[in-house]
Scaffold this active site. Sequence first.
Site, PDB file in Angstrom:
ATOM      1  N   ASP A   1       0.874  -1.191   0.000  1.00  0.00           N
ATOM      2  CA  ASP A   1       0.000   0.000   0.000  1.00  0.00           C
ATOM      3  C   ASP A   1       0.904   1.232   0.000  1.00  0.00           C
ATOM      4  O   ASP A   1       1.804   1.366   0.822  1.00  0.00           O
ATOM      5  CB  ASP A   1      -0.906  -0.011   1.239  1.00  0.00           C
ATOM      6  CG  ASP A   1      -1.923   1.123   1.204  1.00  0.00           C
ATOM      7  OD1 ASP A   1      -3.131   0.845   1.103  1.00  0.00           O
ATOM      8  OD2 ASP A   1      -1.510   2.303   1.274  1.00  0.00           O
TER       9      ASP A   1
ATOM     10  N   ASP B   1      -4.091   2.222  -4.958  1.00  0.00           N
ATOM     11  CA  ASP B   1      -2.713   2.216  -4.414  1.00  0.00           C
ATOM     12  C   ASP B   1      -2.406   1.001  -3.553  1.00  0.00           C
ATOM     13  O   ASP B   1      -1.478   1.021  -2.762  1.00  0.00           O
ATOM     14  CB  ASP B   1      -2.445   3.506  -3.637  1.00  0.00           C
ATOM     15  CG  ASP B   1      -2.935   3.444  -2.197  1.00  0.00           C
ATOM     16  OD1 ASP B   1      -3.961   2.789  -1.943  1.00  0.00           O
ATOM     17  OD2 ASP B   1      -2.268   4.037  -1.343  1.00  0.00           O
ATOM     18  N   GLU B   2      -3.199  -0.046  -3.705  1.00  0.00           N
ATOM     19  CA  GLU B   2      -3.074  -1.175  -2.794  1.00  0.00           C
ATOM     20  C   GLU B   2      -3.254  -2.493  -3.542  1.00  0.00           C
ATOM     21  O   GLU B   2      -4.119  -2.598  -4.410  1.00  0.00           O
ATOM     22  CB  GLU B   2      -4.181  -1.023  -1.745  1.00  0.00           C
ATOM     23  CG  GLU B   2      -4.202  -2.076  -0.687  1.00  0.00           C
ATOM     24  CD  GLU B   2      -5.413  -1.930   0.231  1.00  0.00           C
ATOM     25  OE1 GLU B   2      -6.185  -0.951   0.092  1.00  0.00           O
ATOM     26  OE2 GLU B   2      -5.593  -2.820   1.071  1.00  0.00           O
TER      27      GLU B   2
HETATM   28  P1  TTP Z   1      -5.161   5.147   1.308  1.00  0.00           P
HETATM   29  O1  TTP Z   1      -4.172   4.078   0.959  1.00  0.00           O
HETATM   30  O2  TTP Z   1      -6.233   4.819   2.286  1.00  0.00           O
HETATM   31  O3  TTP Z   1      -4.403   6.418   1.901  1.00  0.00           O
HETATM   32  P2  TTP Z   1      -3.014   7.046   1.479  1.00  0.00           P
HETATM   33  O4  TTP Z   1      -2.309   6.221   0.462  1.00  0.00           O
HETATM   34  O5  TTP Z   1      -3.232   8.461   1.093  1.00  0.00           O
HETATM   35  O6  TTP Z   1      -2.206   7.063   2.829  1.00  0.00           O
HETATM   36  P3  TTP Z   1      -1.642   5.806   3.649  1.00  0.00           P
HETATM   37  O7  TTP Z   1      -1.937   4.576   2.866  1.00  0.00           O
HETATM   38  O8  TTP Z   1      -0.165   6.063   3.782  1.00  0.00           O
HETATM   39  O9  TTP Z   1      -2.346   5.866   4.953  1.00  0.00           O
HETATM   40  O10 TTP Z   1      -5.874   5.661   0.014  1.00  0.00           O
HETATM   41  C1  TTP Z   1      -5.211   5.748  -1.225  1.00  0.00           C
HETATM   42  C2  TTP Z   1      -5.665   6.981  -1.968  1.00  0.00           C
HETATM   43  O11 TTP Z   1      -7.076   6.959  -2.143  1.00  0.00           O
HETATM   44  C3  TTP Z   1      -5.366   8.268  -1.236  1.00  0.00           C
HETATM   45  O12 TTP Z   1      -4.053   8.759  -1.521  1.00  0.00           O
HETATM   46  C4  TTP Z   1      -6.437   9.179  -1.738  1.00  0.00           C
HETATM   47  C5  TTP Z   1      -7.608   8.268  -2.043  1.00  0.00           C
HETATM   48  N1  TTP Z   1      -8.609   8.367  -0.966  1.00  0.00           N
HETATM   49  C6  TTP Z   1      -9.664   9.253  -1.123  1.00  0.00           C
HETATM   50  O13 TTP Z   1      -9.780   9.905  -2.153  1.00  0.00           O
HETATM   51  N2  TTP Z   1     -10.587   9.351  -0.118  1.00  0.00           N
HETATM   52  C7  TTP Z   1     -10.493   8.646   1.045  1.00  0.00           C
HETATM   53  O14 TTP Z   1     -11.337   8.781   1.943  1.00  0.00           O
HETATM   54  C8  TTP Z   1      -9.390   7.724   1.192  1.00  0.00           C
HETATM   55  C9  TTP Z   1      -9.256   6.926   2.445  1.00  0.00           C
HETATM   56  C10 TTP Z   1      -8.488   7.621   0.166  1.00  0.00           C
HETATM   57 MG    MG Z   2      -2.103   4.178   0.725  1.00  0.00          MG
END
Ligand code: TTP
Ligand code: MG
Length: 355
Positions: free
Chosen positions: A8, A106-107
């Site tokens: 992720d 992103d995962e």
């Molecule tokens: P995440 O992987 O949940 O968050 P992140 O990558 O920004 O941070 P981290 O993993 O380090 O905690 O989500 C991936 C992307 O999805 C995030 O960059 C933006 C988008 N996203 C939204 O648009 N709205 C949201 O509520 C969430 C959780 C994520």
């Molecule tokens: Mg992330």
Amino acid sequence: MSRIIHVDMDAFFAAVEARDRPELAGKPVIVGGHPRSRGVVSTASYEARRFGVRSAMPSREAERLCPQGIFLPVRMSRYIEVSRQIIDILRAAAGEAGHVEPVSVDEAYVDPGPGDAVEVARRIKAEIRRQTGLVASVGVAPNKLLAKLAGESGKPDGFTVVGEEDVDSLLLPLPVRSLPGIGPKTAGELAMLGIRTVAELRSADRRLLEVSLGRRAADLLRLAYGEDDRPVGRSTELKSLGTETTFDEDVGDSETLRDKLKEFAADLAARLAKSRLRARTVTVKIRFADFQTISRSQTYPRSLATGRELAEAAEKAFRRVERRDRVRLIGLQVSGLTERPEPEQVKFDFRGQGG
Ligand code: TTP
Ligand code: MG
């Protein structure tokens, strides 16, 4: 044995922005709606998170918490481009014998096949850094549930390997909310029973759990022990596509909401077509003025693809929303994605036959 890898990206949208504009590196970057609009934060760099800025928070509140924050709009097509690049890196690392299941932009989970999972995971983290300049947090564990929790536990810039012997030290201190499928509602029900952590869930009275949670009790206990036998999927595309909007002013009339859903249906149909996909499930999400958020899904035996089909399904789901109050946000998501059948073999090529 540690078999499954979870990857992720850290602060994904914000990290891509900072990579594309190096002057933003190390700054409190906040990607999402404009702070003078009623939009929400998509994500924030870890620097901005220190001020309390979080995903899904109104941008206005983010600005109050972090006035020096650098607010940027979402550039989805750019993130999808980088996402594809990352999936390619994962596929290369998994090799012929392994496979990759992307779960969001992103995962992803990686099953490295017979390869040494820790070795493959190291290569993945290093190659993502080398080829994209971005940081991934990686977890390696005996199953998907534990791999994801391991990866999350190391964020940011994590690399966490969890063997059978580490399962308890990973799980026991976690709040029950960290377990997948435990939303605010179930967490609230558990809190009423005095259960906040996985350790408390494990030692809870089973009869009491069953009385309060019914069938869900058994599932929760399996999660609490880190049991998960889901295989890493072989579908190589994203699991869902969605779009949503926060209105500048809360909307009371359902015609405006229906129009918005039609617009979303057309947009999603175009995105499905680009990826050559169809969808079996359509979900309408609504956040009311008081922030209560609900969703209603419709699943069909036959997959849908056109804007009209999606709009009809969205309309059906929308009709199942009982609450009639003013709406702050509306969204539409499609999931249950399947690949479109290849078009019929073209038997004749008429080019060159005049006309
Ligand atoms: P995440 O992987 O949940 O968050 P992140 O990558 O920004 O941070 P981290 O993993 O380090 O905690 O989500 C991936 C992307 O999805 C995030 O960059 C933006 C988008 N996203 C939204 O648009 N709205 C949201 O509520 C969430 C959780 C994520
Ligand atoms: Mg992330």
